[in-house]
Write a protein that holds these residues in place. Structure first.
Motif, mmCIF file in Angstrom:
data_model
loop_
_atom_site.group_PDB
_atom_site.id
_atom_site.type_symbol
_atom_site.label_atom_id
_atom_site.label_comp_id
_atom_site.label_asym_id
_atom_site.label_seq_id
_atom_site.Cartn_x
_atom_site.Cartn_y
_atom_site.Cartn_z
ATOM 1 N N LEU A 1 0.839 -1.199 0.000
ATOM 2 C CA LEU A 1 0.000 0.000 0.000
ATOM 3 C C LEU A 1 0.871 1.244 0.000
ATOM 4 C CD1 LEU A 1 -2.217 -1.341 2.872
ATOM 5 C CD2 LEU A 1 -3.012 -1.077 0.530
ATOM 6 N N PRO A 2 0.353 2.372 -0.455
ATOM 7 C CA PRO A 2 1.127 3.617 -0.405
ATOM 8 C C PRO A 2 1.165 4.191 1.012
ATOM 9 C CG PRO A 2 -1.047 4.023 -1.311
ATOM 10 C CD PRO A 2 -0.946 2.537 -1.157
ATOM 11 N N VAL A 3 2.305 4.707 1.389
ATOM 12 C CA VAL A 3 2.416 5.415 2.660
ATOM 13 C C VAL A 3 1.632 6.721 2.565
ATOM 14 C CG1 VAL A 3 3.999 6.619 4.218
ATOM 15 C CG2 VAL A 3 4.638 4.401 3.249
ATOM 16 N N THR A 4 0.843 7.022 3.575
ATOM 17 C CA THR A 4 0.034 8.241 3.567
ATOM 18 C C THR A 4 0.523 9.214 4.637
ATOM 19 O OG1 THR A 4 -1.575 7.227 5.060
ATOM 20 C CG2 THR A 4 -2.002 7.070 2.706
ATOM 21 N N ALA A 5 0.482 10.481 4.299
ATOM 22 C CA ALA A 5 0.864 11.506 5.265
ATOM 23 C C ALA A 5 -0.262 11.702 6.282
ATOM 24 C CB ALA A 5 1.146 12.821 4.544
#
Length: 337
Positions: free
Chosen positions: A26-30
């Motif tokens: 999954l993409p890392v989210t801020a």
């Protein structure tokens, strides 16, 4: 910093947790306002819950698919959103919220995390299983100093903490465990009488050695252990049900017997259910006291000797706990500090 991370996600129901889950990227989210992002280092294993959600058998809450998994994790804060107070980049933090455990990164509301002194896994155990033990003992069990207290699965993650907390209250602790190694482990924690259920009849031991009965009993097993506790509960005694491990395979056992009223009425005894998620208001105070006890050396956290690394090791850790071979709290190491 990597732009992606991995997590265990359940996309289907199946008979085992392994069969129900996959590792996904999954993409890392801020973190947004009021949120933090934590890189997980350790996660606590809750194998019975994991198996039950895999089978869609958790009747007290309906979990939709797909869902991320795991409840307990300790990690390091990597990023902090606007308006967050009490957590900073570089802090060690614990979460005990479902879907925050079995993943390499966790972004969520800061309220879901608790700052801990450092990244030692012992803080994770205290903040999760330790809180369960103390809240169950005091809020549901209403323990009193000097009572006779029985603990099932006394060598387990919850049990080994219940034993120590009862000993600190000056109680005579009866630990139930399976096999010489586990029994010796419970004795070393302060168990005054340890019953090896593999070679002794628990009900007979309680009846012959404790004719006045048991004041407080903790049952996480069900089946014959539950029956033995109920039959030997003292006047005004309390039997706290915190699980039913023996009922995990198949449907719960159907019992034909007189209703429970006949077992408790003349003793003014009670059987009480413990569900930690319904007692969240007690968590902060319990956690603070447990942390102080640990710092002062009054209690120790025993970690199971099994080594389970990365998300790939979580399935093995779940199966290890279900095998009945574990002693202390089972953890998986997600990453190095």
């Amino acid at each position: 910093m990597s732009e992606t991370y991995r997590a265990l996600r359940m996309d289907r129901h199946a008979d085992t947790f392994r069969a129900a889950t996959d590792i996904v990227t999954l993409p890392v989210t801020a973190p947004g306002p009021g949120e933090v992002r934590v890189r997980n280092l350790w996660c606590g294993i809750n194998a019975i819950f994991d198996t039950q959600i895999a089978r869609d058998a958790v009747d007290y809450v309906k979990i939709g698919l797909p869902t991320f998994t795991g409840v307990e994790a300790l990690g390091m804060v990597e990023a902090v959103g606007a308006g967050v107070e009490g957590l900073s980049v570089g802090d060690a933090a614990v979460t005990t919220r479902f879907t925050g455990g079995y993943r390499e990164e966790n972004t969520g509301p800061a309220a879901n995390f608790v700052k801990v002194p450092d990244a030692r896994p012992e803080w994770l155990v205290l903040a999760s299983t330790g809180v369960s033990a103390l809240v169950a003992m005091e809020q549901i069990g209403e323990i009193r100093d000097g009572e006779t207290v029985a603990v099932s699965a006394a060598a387990g993650g919850l049990g080994h903490l219940l034993v120590q907390l009862a000993v600190l209250r000056g109680c005579h602790v009866i630990g139930i465990a399976g096999g010489p190694e586990k029994c010796e482990f419970v004795r070393a924690l302060g168990g005054a009488r340890v019953i090896d259920y593999r070679s002794e009849d628990v009900a007979q031991v309680l009846a012959s050695e404790y004719p006045k009965g048991v004041d407080l009993a903790f049952d996480t097993v069900s089946g014959a252990i539950h029956d033995a506790f109920l039959a030997n509960i003292a006047n005004h005694g309390r039997l706290v049900v915190a699980g039913a491990a023996s009922d995990l395979d198949g449907k719960p056992e159907l019992v034909t017997a007189p209703r429970i009223a006949h077992a408790i009425y003349y003793k003014s005894a009670s059987v009480r259910g413990f569900m930690n998620g319904l007692l969240t208001t007690h968590w902060p105070e319990a956690r603070a006291r447990l942390f102080d006890m640990f710092r002062q050396g009054q209690i120790k956290v025993c970690l199971d000797a099994g080594q389970f690394d990365g998300l790939e090791g979580i399935h093995d850790a779940v199966e290890h706990l279900l095998s009945g071979k574990s002693m202390g709290k089972v953890l998986a190491r997600i990453a190095a500090p």
